[in-house]
Design a protein around this motif. Sequence first.
Motif, PDB file in Angstrom:
ATOM      1  N   LEU A   1      38.224  36.767  45.835  1.00  0.00           N
ATOM      2  CA  LEU A   1      38.841  38.009  46.278  1.00  0.00           C
ATOM      3  C   LEU A   1      37.938  39.166  45.863  1.00  0.00           C
ATOM      4  O   LEU A   1      37.544  39.266  44.698  1.00  0.00           O
ATOM      5  CB  LEU A   1      40.218  38.149  45.625  1.00  0.00           C
TER       6      LEU A   1
ATOM      7  N   LEU B   1      37.719  43.236  45.759  1.00  0.00           N
ATOM      8  CA  LEU B   1      38.485  44.471  45.842  1.00  0.00           C
ATOM      9  C   LEU B   1      37.553  45.665  45.715  1.00  0.00           C
ATOM     10  O   LEU B   1      36.518  45.579  45.055  1.00  0.00           O
ATOM     11  CB  LEU B   1      39.524  44.529  44.718  1.00  0.00           C
ATOM     12  N   ARG B   2      37.961  46.779  46.313  1.00  0.00           N
ATOM     13  CA  ARG B   2      37.171  47.990  46.115  1.00  0.00           C
ATOM     14  C   ARG B   2      37.327  48.432  44.663  1.00  0.00           C
ATOM     15  O   ARG B   2      38.342  48.122  44.017  1.00  0.00           O
ATOM     16  CB  ARG B   2      37.567  49.081  47.098  1.00  0.00           C
TER      17      ARG B   2
ATOM     18  N   ARG C   1      44.117  47.114  40.472  1.00  0.00           N
ATOM     19  CA  ARG C   1      43.567  45.765  40.694  1.00  0.00           C
ATOM     20  C   ARG C   1      44.605  44.709  40.357  1.00  0.00           C
ATOM     21  O   ARG C   1      44.780  43.745  41.098  1.00  0.00           O
ATOM     22  CB  ARG C   1      42.316  45.550  39.843  1.00  0.00           C
TER      23      ARG C   1
ATOM     24  N   ALA D   1      47.124  44.456  43.096  1.00  0.00           N
ATOM     25  CA  ALA D   1      46.577  43.763  44.267  1.00  0.00           C
ATOM     26  C   ALA D   1      46.537  42.256  44.041  1.00  0.00           C
ATOM     27  O   ALA D   1      46.871  41.472  44.939  1.00  0.00           O
ATOM     28  CB  ALA D   1      45.191  44.293  44.595  1.00  0.00           C
TER      29      ALA D   1
ATOM     30  N   GLY E   1      31.881  46.008  44.684  1.00  0.00           N
ATOM     31  CA  GLY E   1      33.202  45.406  44.789  1.00  0.00           C
ATOM     32  C   GLY E   1      33.558  44.742  43.471  1.00  0.00           C
ATOM     33  O   GLY E   1      32.684  44.389  42.681  1.00  0.00           O
TER      34      GLY E   1
END
Length: 65
Positions: free
Chosen positions: A8, A10-11, A18, A21, A55
């Motif tokens: 995964l 994530l930005r 985080r 998410a 990322g």
Amino acid sequence: MRVYELVLVLRPVEEKERKKAVDTMKSLLPDVKFLSEKEWGSKALKYKIKKELTGFYYDFAFETE
């Protein structure tokens, strides 16, 4: 049962966002047994994705039918 791996990306956002998410992603997979969860941290992307150059990576291993 089969073992799968999910990476995964994530930005780069706050740790609280985080975690939210990751929890959301886990809730989308209800019949899954998570075997491991590794936080790889922030890494540079090979190319821009929606103007982002880095990322935050997570690696999950899970088991399901």
